[in-house]
Design a protein around this motif. Sequence first.
Motif, PDB file in Angstrom:
ATOM      1  N   VAL A  24      23.619 -24.944 -48.741  1.00 30.21           N
ATOM      2  CA  VAL A  24      23.621 -24.147 -47.511  1.00 30.21           C
ATOM      3  C   VAL A  24      24.629 -22.989 -47.626  1.00 30.21           C
ATOM      4  O   VAL A  24      24.435 -21.925 -47.044  1.00 30.21           O
ATOM      5  N   ILE A  27      22.650 -20.401 -49.202  1.00 33.71           N
ATOM      6  CA  ILE A  27      21.667 -19.813 -48.266  1.00 33.71           C
ATOM      7  C   ILE A  27      22.369 -18.806 -47.350  1.00 33.71           C
ATOM      8  O   ILE A  27      21.946 -17.664 -47.195  1.00 33.71           O
ATOM      9  N   THR A  28      23.497 -19.262 -46.766  1.00 37.88           N
ATOM     10  CA  THR A  28      24.158 -18.391 -45.788  1.00 37.88           C
ATOM     11  C   THR A  28      24.805 -17.186 -46.482  1.00 37.88           C
ATOM     12  O   THR A  28      24.838 -16.087 -45.926  1.00 37.88           O
ATOM     13  N   GLN A  31      22.172 -14.800 -46.910  1.00 38.53           N
ATOM     14  CA  GLN A  31      21.854 -14.093 -45.652  1.00 38.53           C
ATOM     15  C   GLN A  31      22.826 -12.933 -45.421  1.00 38.53           C
ATOM     16  O   GLN A  31      22.412 -11.852 -45.003  1.00 38.53           O
ATOM     17  N   GLN A 175      18.094 -28.685 -35.414  1.00 38.03           N
ATOM     18  CA  GLN A 175      18.790 -27.576 -36.094  1.00 38.03           C
ATOM     19  C   GLN A 175      18.174 -26.235 -35.687  1.00 38.03           C
ATOM     20  O   GLN A 175      18.851 -25.256 -35.437  1.00 38.03           O
ATOM     21  N   GLN A 176      16.856 -26.209 -35.613  1.00 39.46           N
ATOM     22  CA  GLN A 176      16.186 -24.952 -35.309  1.00 39.46           C
ATOM     23  C   GLN A 176      16.002 -24.723 -33.806  1.00 39.46           C
ATOM     24  O   GLN A 176      16.156 -23.615 -33.322  1.00 39.46           O
ATOM     25  N   PHE A 180      19.607 -21.237 -33.192  1.00 38.88           N
ATOM     26  CA  PHE A 180      20.503 -20.495 -34.088  1.00 38.88           C
ATOM     27  C   PHE A 180      19.834 -19.263 -34.714  1.00 38.88           C
ATOM     28  O   PHE A 180      20.417 -18.173 -34.752  1.00 38.88           O
ATOM     29  N   ASN A 181      18.622 -19.451 -35.208  1.00 38.72           N
ATOM     30  CA  ASN A 181      18.017 -18.320 -35.921  1.00 38.72           C
ATOM     31  C   ASN A 181      17.614 -17.164 -35.006  1.00 38.72           C
ATOM     32  O   ASN A 181      17.450 -16.048 -35.485  1.00 38.72           O
ATOM     33  N   ASN A 210      28.933 -17.470 -39.976  1.00 37.61           N
ATOM     34  CA  ASN A 210      28.074 -18.588 -40.385  1.00 37.61           C
ATOM     35  C   ASN A 210      28.414 -18.993 -41.820  1.00 37.61           C
ATOM     36  O   ASN A 210      28.638 -20.172 -42.133  1.00 37.61           O
ATOM     37  N   PHE A 287      27.651 -24.444 -35.244  1.00 40.45           N
ATOM     38  CA  PHE A 287      26.390 -24.732 -35.941  1.00 40.45           C
ATOM     39  C   PHE A 287      26.640 -24.904 -37.439  1.00 40.45           C
ATOM     40  O   PHE A 287      26.208 -25.869 -38.063  1.00 40.45           O
ATOM     41  N   GLY A 292      23.925 -27.185 -39.217  1.00 39.33           N
ATOM     42  CA  GLY A 292      23.421 -26.259 -40.245  1.00 39.33           C
ATOM     43  C   GLY A 292      23.474 -26.901 -41.619  1.00 39.33           C
ATOM     44  O   GLY A 292      22.635 -26.645 -42.485  1.00 39.33           O
ATOM     45  N   TRP A 296      20.390 -31.013 -43.610  1.00 42.13           N
ATOM     46  CA  TRP A 296      19.905 -31.035 -45.000  1.00 42.13           C
ATOM     47  C   TRP A 296      20.481 -32.229 -45.765  1.00 42.13           C
ATOM     48  O   TRP A 296      19.800 -32.866 -46.558  1.00 42.13           O
ATOM     49  N   ASN A 319      11.484 -28.369 -39.959  1.00 37.43           N
ATOM     50  CA  ASN A 319      12.497 -27.317 -39.838  1.00 37.43           C
ATOM     51  C   ASN A 319      11.840 -25.942 -39.724  1.00 37.43           C
ATOM     52  O   ASN A 319      12.095 -25.183 -38.798  1.00 37.43           O
TER      53      ASN A 319
HETATM   54  O1  LIG Z   1      20.868 -24.559 -42.833  1.00 39.96           O
HETATM   55  C1  LIG Z   1      20.319 -23.272 -42.824  1.00 39.96           C
HETATM   56  C2  LIG Z   1      21.368 -22.234 -42.581  1.00 39.96           C
HETATM   57  O2  LIG Z   1      22.285 -22.645 -41.683  1.00 39.96           O
HETATM   58  C3  LIG Z   1      20.827 -20.868 -42.268  1.00 39.96           C
HETATM   59  O3  LIG Z   1      21.841 -20.009 -41.854  1.00 39.96           O
HETATM   60  C4  LIG Z   1      19.676 -20.863 -41.315  1.00 39.96           C
HETATM   61  O4  LIG Z   1      19.168 -19.561 -41.194  1.00 39.96           O
HETATM   62  C5  LIG Z   1      18.613 -21.820 -41.741  1.00 39.96           C
HETATM   63  O5  LIG Z   1      17.517 -21.798 -40.879  1.00 39.96           O
HETATM   64  C6  LIG Z   1      19.174 -23.210 -41.851  1.00 39.96           C
HETATM   65  O6  LIG Z   1      18.179 -24.119 -42.209  1.00 39.96           O
END
Ligand SMILES: O[C@H]1[C@H](O)[C@@H](O)[C@H](O)[C@@H](O)[C@H]1O
Length: 446
Positions: A24, A27-28, A31, A175-176, A180-181, A210, A287, A292, A296, A319
């Motif tokens: 994660v 992933i972040t 982002q 989570q979703q 958050f998104n 994040n 989060f 977040g 997972w 998710n």
């Molecule tokens: O765990 C992830 C993460 O935290 C991301 O920032 C988010 O955009 C995702 O949707 C999430 O699944």
Amino acid sequence: MTLPIYLAEISPAKFRGRIVASLVVLITGGQVLAYIVDAIFFPVTKGWRWMFGFGAVPAVVQLLLSFSLPESPRFQLRHDRVASARKTIRLLNPTLSHGAVQRRIESIQAEVQGAKESDRADEAREGGVPLSLAKWKDWLQDWRNDIQEGRLGRLWRDRVSRRTLLVAAGLQFFQQATGFNTLMYYSAKIIQLSGLGQPVAFAIFVALSNFLSTIVALRLIDRMGRRALLLRTLIGMLFGMSLLAFSFVFIHLRADDAVQAAAAGQSGPSPWAFVAILAMNIFCISFALGIGNCAWVVQSEVFNQDQRAVGNGIATAVNWSANLLISSTFLHLASAITPAGTFALYSVISLAGWIFTWRYLPETKGLSLDEVRELFEREVGVHGTTAAPSAPTGGEASYHVVGEETSEEEEEERGTEATAAPKENRPESHEADKPIAGGGRDAHPD
Ligand SMILES: O[C@H]1[C@H](O)[C@@H](O)[C@H](O)[C@@H](O)[C@H]1O
């Protein structure tokens, strides 16, 4: 979907949370990079081509690196590739002694035994009706049988497996669904609506908080535990989202020209706009510290070997479906029930997520994948009173001594002792650090 499973399978129990959560972090981090690339190309004509094109770079790097990735030892042993599994375990744990490697192999072999039997049953059933249009009815029937008798059917029929699925998919849903998104995708828009200038700069700030909080979560997840972390951070999310809803009650939404006037300094933004930024950050940090990551991590460890792939597939699908639902409805909801109403709705979902976690999630920190399964098999779940998990299998480092870092070698040695010694005699069985195995409602820190 593959990554959480792979990471969980190659990590020792003590660090599993941290290792899966490192996914994660990437992933972040990705982002944040995406926001930066987009900010750079935003003023460029046809800049969107570059924005999309840059997305291919990490994919190519990943593709090239994946050739040097070994299969997980569990997968290799499931297919009787003992020599390759030994090599992989050594590669992943260079400090392990000969004996420790052997013990790990034997423990995994015992664990994958059940999955191998299911593999054989599945193979015996397969190879049925060849795919031809004329035989579509037989083919459909065959497909139905497969679903009923195969892994999906087994996952659904077995009560314990249903529970693990409920926990994994439920956490991914929350989570979703907590919204958050929408903040990630629409933060620039939300900030613009609140009357603040520089929406892109503020949006990068949200993505950055994040990312940084996810790094902090790596240190917490194996120390504090998934359940304790979730129960605390969901309260932070609830508070942040409620504050955002509250601030939007007072924010006079601006049309585009009013936003430009505000940005040019002709009329200042309302102080509530700053409260909204603060609220968004409280929500994002909570989060990232909790759900977040934890969603997972939990999905990677609750399923048994036979059902791990299908279970993770379903939880990941939940998710992404919830993500699609929430992000595609945000703007419509905001115009139907106002942004304040929409954020209030998300905060109610955070509350539901807290209740769900409190009710269904037992603590899994420090347990081997085998023991996690045993935990779910115990009738009582999070609120009964039966004993803590049985002694570790010895195949994985199964202790969870808070704040204590040990070498793999020591972990393995302790694993063997613990297998032989009764639970009460274990040197590290700190009462306070015990997982909430079957004793959760009374024992959990909240
Ligand atoms: O765990 C992830 C993460 O935290 C991301 O920032 C988010 O955009 C995702 O949707 C999430 O699944």
